[in-house]
Structures are given as C-alpha cells and as structure tokens.
Scaffold this motif. Structure first.
Motif, PDB file in Angstrom:
ATOM      1  N   UNK A 279       0.831  -1.205   0.000  1.00 35.80           N
ATOM      2  CA  UNK A 279       0.000   0.000   0.000  1.00 35.80           C
ATOM      3  C   UNK A 279       0.866   1.256   0.000  1.00 35.80           C
ATOM      4  N   UNK A 280       1.953   1.236   0.776  1.00 36.32           N
ATOM      5  CA  UNK A 280       2.866   2.385   0.784  1.00 36.32           C
ATOM      6  C   UNK A 280       3.475   2.583  -0.594  1.00 36.32           C
ATOM      7  N   UNK A 281       3.891   1.490  -1.234  1.00 36.08           N
ATOM      8  CA  UNK A 281       4.460   1.580  -2.579  1.00 36.08           C
ATOM      9  C   UNK A 281       3.449   2.160  -3.555  1.00 36.08           C
ATOM     10  N   UNK A 282       2.188   1.696  -3.473  1.00 36.37           N
ATOM     11  CA  UNK A 282       1.150   2.210  -4.369  1.00 36.37           C
ATOM     12  C   UNK A 282       0.955   3.711  -4.171  1.00 36.37           C
ATOM     13  N   UNK A 324       0.873   6.561   8.987  1.00 38.22           N
ATOM     14  CA  UNK A 324       0.597   7.734   8.161  1.00 38.22           C
ATOM     15  C   UNK A 324       0.031   7.379   6.786  1.00 38.22           C
ATOM     16  N   UNK A 325      -0.069   6.091   6.464  1.00 39.41           N
ATOM     17  CA  UNK A 325      -0.732   5.704   5.215  1.00 39.41           C
ATOM     18  C   UNK A 325      -2.226   5.490   5.424  1.00 39.41           C
ATOM     19  N   UNK A 326      -2.722   5.739   6.645  1.00 37.14           N
ATOM     20  CA  UNK A 326      -4.107   5.433   6.961  1.00 37.14           C
ATOM     21  C   UNK A 326      -5.110   6.095   6.033  1.00 37.14           C
ATOM     22  N   UNK A 327      -4.797   7.285   5.504  1.00 37.08           N
ATOM     23  CA  UNK A 327      -5.736   7.991   4.634  1.00 37.08           C
ATOM     24  C   UNK A 327      -5.845   7.329   3.264  1.00 37.08           C
ATOM     25  N   UNK A 328      -4.845   6.495   2.914  1.00 36.58           N
ATOM     26  CA  UNK A 328      -4.752   5.995   1.542  1.00 36.58           C
ATOM     27  C   UNK A 328      -5.527   4.683   1.412  1.00 36.58           C
ATOM     28  N   UNK A 329      -6.769   4.809   0.994  1.00 32.32           N
ATOM     29  CA  UNK A 329      -7.649   3.659   0.837  1.00 32.32           C
ATOM     30  C   UNK A 329      -8.104   3.570  -0.617  1.00 32.32           C
ATOM     31  N   UNK A 330      -9.092   2.742  -0.886  1.00 35.61           N
ATOM     32  CA  UNK A 330      -9.577   2.576  -2.264  1.00 35.61           C
ATOM     33  C   UNK A 330     -10.125   3.890  -2.823  1.00 35.61           C
ATOM     34  N   UNK A 331     -10.809   4.665  -1.970  1.00 35.77           N
ATOM     35  CA  UNK A 331     -11.347   5.951  -2.427  1.00 35.77           C
ATOM     36  C   UNK A 331     -10.224   6.882  -2.871  1.00 35.77           C
ATOM     37  N   UNK A 359     -18.074   8.088  -4.113  1.00 35.16           N
ATOM     38  CA  UNK A 359     -19.007   7.118  -3.574  1.00 35.16           C
ATOM     39  C   UNK A 359     -18.438   6.317  -2.425  1.00 35.16           C
ATOM     40  N   UNK A 360     -17.111   6.121  -2.423  1.00 32.41           N
ATOM     41  CA  UNK A 360     -16.458   5.324  -1.392  1.00 32.41           C
ATOM     42  C   UNK A 360     -15.998   6.150  -0.188  1.00 32.41           C
ATOM     43  N   UNK A 361     -15.806   7.453  -0.376  1.00 33.28           N
ATOM     44  CA  UNK A 361     -15.170   8.274   0.655  1.00 33.28           C
ATOM     45  C   UNK A 361     -16.121   8.545   1.812  1.00 33.28           C
ATOM     46  N   UNK A 362     -15.700   8.286   3.056  1.00 29.48           N
ATOM     47  CA  UNK A 362     -16.580   8.516   4.209  1.00 29.48           C
ATOM     48  C   UNK A 362     -16.800  10.007   4.455  1.00 29.48           C
ATOM     49  N   UNK A 363     -17.949  10.336   5.026  1.00 25.89           N
ATOM     50  CA  UNK A 363     -18.299  11.740   5.268  1.00 25.89           C
ATOM     51  C   UNK A 363     -17.349  12.412   6.245  1.00 25.89           C
ATOM     52  N   UNK A 364     -16.662  11.615   7.071  1.00 29.73           N
ATOM     53  CA  UNK A 364     -15.723  12.192   8.039  1.00 29.73           C
ATOM     54  C   UNK A 364     -14.536  12.864   7.347  1.00 29.73           C
ATOM     55  N   UNK A 365     -14.235  12.470   6.111  1.00 28.06           N
ATOM     56  CA  UNK A 365     -13.106  13.064   5.383  1.00 28.06           C
ATOM     57  C   UNK A 365     -13.588  14.280   4.592  1.00 28.06           C
ATOM     58  N   UNK A 366     -14.063  15.290   5.335  1.00 29.42           N
ATOM     59  CA  UNK A 366     -14.679  16.456   4.718  1.00 29.42           C
ATOM     60  C   UNK A 366     -13.757  17.217   3.780  1.00 29.42           C
ATOM     61  N   UNK A 367     -12.508  17.393   4.180  1.00 31.85           N
ATOM     62  CA  UNK A 367     -11.589  18.158   3.332  1.00 31.85           C
ATOM     63  C   UNK A 367     -11.301  17.423   2.026  1.00 31.85           C
ATOM     64  N   UNK A 368     -11.073  16.100   2.123  1.00 34.43           N
ATOM     65  CA  UNK A 368     -10.818  15.326   0.917  1.00 34.43           C
ATOM     66  C   UNK A 368     -12.055  15.269   0.023  1.00 34.43           C
TER      67      UNK A 368
END
Length: 440
Positions: A279-282, A324-331, A359-368
C-alpha cells in the motif's frame, strides 16, 4: 495575513502601502504614481520595467548589480532564505529543527521559497547520505519507552484534528508538539532505540505541521517544516517516512505548476523508500504518476498507474503499514487516478474514477471530499455539463465551510472561473455568494 509575493514581504516590513511603492518609483522615474501598478506587480505577476526596479532597489539599499543578476522578484529582500545546508548528522538535524522552530510559525510567505536546484539537491542528498549511528544524549532526564509510546499515541488525534480543523487552526498545536519532542532530543538522555523513535516522531510532526501550513497557503513555512522533517527521518533511518515527506514537497511543486521539480521529487521518493508495504508503494507510485501526467507523459503515467494498481491488489489487512498511510484507501486510489486522467485530458476516465472515489469516501473526510468534488466539477465542465458542475461546486463550498482549507477555496474559485455560464444565471449567482463567503 498571508504574504503572497516577495513584494508583500517588503511592504509588510517597511510598512508601505501600494501607493507608497509607486510614489517611491515615481519620484525617480517621473512616471505616474498609480497604485494599481504596484497591485499588479504583487498580485498579477506583472514585472516592473528596469527603471522602476532600479528606483525601488535604491530605496531598499539593494545594489544594481544584484537587481540585474537575480531578476524580478528574486532580488527583493523577502525575509531571508530557508536554510538547507545543515550536515546530515544528528547535530545537523537538531540544528535544522531548531531553525524551523524559530522561523516557521511567524513565516507568513504564501509563495514557495525553495525550488528547482535547491529542492532536487535536498532530495539527492537524502538519497545518497548514509545515516550515522545515533549518539544518545548524556545530559538531562531519562526518556523511557513508555513516555515515547505516550507521545506517539497522540499522533492519530493530531492527524484527525488537522484534517477536521484545517491547517490554519491546527498548525500552532502541531508546532508546539514538535517543539516538545525536539526539546527531549536535545536535553534528555535516552537509549539509541528510544532516540530513533523520538526522531521518527519529530519527522512525522514536522510533516503534519508542514501539511497544515501548506493547506493554509503558507508555502515557505511548509518547506521549512518538511526540509527539517526530512533530516529527522534520515537520522532515524526511516526511509519510508522520508519518502512520504518528499511526496509532500512534490505535491507542493505540482500545485505551483513546477511539474519537472514535482517529478524529480516523486521519483526520488519511490527510488529511496526502501522496502515498504504494497500500500505504501502504491501511494508513492501514484504521486509519481501524477507528476508524469502533469508533464504530459501519458505512457509513463499509465505504466505507473498499472504498477500502483498491482500493489494495491497485493495489500492486505495483515500488512504492517505505517500509520501515516491510513488515509490511503480505495477511495483515495481512485481519486488520485482520476486526477492523473484529468491532467491528461482523458475526461471520461477521470469522471468515472472521481464518481467511484466520492461514492467510497466517508463523510468524516470532509476536506478530501471537498477536494475531489471540486475536481469532479472541473471534469464535468470540460465534458460540457456545466449545470452539474455548478451543483458539485455548491456541495464543495458547503464542505469547505465546515472543513476550512485555503487550497480548496482557491481550487473552487479556479473551477468557478472555468464555468461557461453568465453571472445572470440564478444558479451561478447562488454559487458566487457561497464562494464569496469562503473567500472572506
């Protein structure tokens, strides 16, 4: 107040108005003293003629030779340089952190100070220098692993606060945390293992403080934090964390249109990251792909996107991913791919990926959510669907109001400027009112 140009710094330090600037020039050149000229020099990128520059330089005590050698606006005394020549040693790292702590918070320059050769040299030194063995401090109280664990335990909260509050509100808190950990590194005693954890913590705090400054539009301050954080990551021998900081510097260059520098930094991050999780490499490959796309290198971008997709497919919940890669998900993956396609003007592909990401991004990630809603709006404008673009920009404006971000405000204004619609349209009038509130 952000200082958006070296002339802004000069006016702030000299307590000059725009009218004062043109009066100084007019006194020597005998030209009109229209204050709008100085405003355009500072805000529109208009370059004064040679005679006007010489008159202004004389008032500031800058030698004529320096004016000709450095050019506009390089010769303006804009608050001093960002020091990057510290040795890649433990003492050099602590000196760099001290310099950042002294100068970063009051640094209100809303323009990049480091660029080109200075940035690529920083990246190449990080790549080539081997970290020295950490020498533990001998004076002060002892720092044990439990205290470090307690300090590290605050990082998730700080990450959430920065994302929720916006960079301008969070940077003071992050700066204070950075000062606390740096003080321990300088004054306490600890084992080599504890010292590396403190350095790693300092590097991550500097990265977060840099991103908070970047989000607030304080670009020179961001570069101060990131350049010292890179040294702390190097001293801790954490290659992946250093690569993540270079990735941030690359994004800053990308935002400023310095796409060649963005590519050099992103490439160095991928090459120097060492052994990392898929995931870090991606994540790192996608930053490189974005830089290739910005350089219009379609083949290279497609190759990197494919590599990143393969890495994401290999990742699993059992991997020891850095926190610190926690933000990097499928969305986030789809959003980054969409940005690549938008830069390559492959708008249909871009919109497909933006729709998936939102569609995948949670509402908690308002800035993104705001960021990629704005990007999606620009894609719809390019596809000829201006009505839907207006709807998306209204949604984004409401998100920015709750998750303040100077970068997103600037993005929204740029997207609004691309709309091919008259200001008499009621939908556009409503959008303009929302954007005016954000700008204020």
């Amino acid at each position: 107040m952000r200082l958006v140009h070296p002339l802004s710094v000069v006016r702030d330090e000299q307590d000059w108005t725009y009218q004062d600037v043109v009066d100084i020039v007019a006194k020597t050149t005998k030209r009109s003293a229209d204050r709008r000229k100085a405003w355009k020099w500072e805000n529109w990128g208009v370059e004064p003629d040679a005679e006007s520059q010489e008159a202004l330089a004389a008032a500031l005590g800058v030698p004529p030779g320096e004016v000709h050698q450095l050019g506009w606006p390089g010769w303006l005394p804009d608050g001093g340089p960002i020091r990057t020549g510290f040795p890649w040693t433990m003492p050099g790292t602590l000196d760099a952190l001290d310099d950042t702590l002294e100068h970063a918070m009051p640094d209100r320059r809303g323009f990049m100070k480091l660029g080109g050769q200075a940035l690529t040299l920083l990246a190449s030194q990080w790549l080539s220098q081997a970290p020295n063995a950490l020498a533990a401090a001998l004076a002060g109280g002892s720092v044990d692993e439990q205290l470090v664990e307690d300090l590290e335990g605050g990082l998730p909260r700080l990450r959430r606060l920065e994302a929720a509050l916006g960079g301008h509100r969070a940077r003071q808190l992050l700066h204070t945390e950075l000062a606390t950990v740096t003080g321990l590194l300088k004054e306490a005693s600890y084992t080599e293992k504890v010292g590396r954890r403190l350095l790693r913590l300092d590097a991550e705090l500097a990265r977060l403080a840099g991103f908070a400054s970047f989000d607030a539009g304080l670009h020179a301050a961001a570069q101060r934090y990131w350049s010292s954080g890179l040294r702390a990551a190097h001293a801790a021998d954490d290659r992946a964390l250093g690569a993540n900081i270079l990735k941030s510097l690359s994004l800053q260059c990308y935002d400023h249109g310095l796409v060649v520098d963005a590519l050099a930094l992103a490439t160095a991050a991928v090459e120097g990251a060492g052994h990392v999780t898929p995931r870090t490499r991606a994540m790192l490959l996608l930053r490189q792909a974005r830089a290739e796309a910005a350089c219009s290198n379609r083949v290279a971008c497609d190759r990197l996107l494919s590599d990143a997709e393969r890495q994401m497919a290999r990742s699993s919940g059992t991997d020891d991913d850095p926190a610190w890669t926690g933000y990097f998900d499928a969305a986030e993956f789809h959003a980054q791919a969409a940005t690549c396609y938008a830069d390559l003007r492959r708008q249909r592909l871009a919109e497909t990926h933006f729709a998936t990401a939102l569609g995948l991004m949670p509402s908690a990630k308002g800035r993104d959510l705001a960021t990629y809603t704005i990007q999606s709006a620009r894609t719809h404008t390019a596809l000829g669907d201006a009505d839907h673009a207006v709807h998306l920009l209204e949604t984004a404006a409401q998100l920015v109001a709750t998750a303040p971000s100077h970068r997103n405000t600037a993005r929204a204004l740029a997207a609004r400027a691309e709309l091919p619609m008259t200001t008499k349209d009621p939908k556009v009038q409503r959008l303009d009112q929302l954007l005016a509130t954000l700008s204020a």
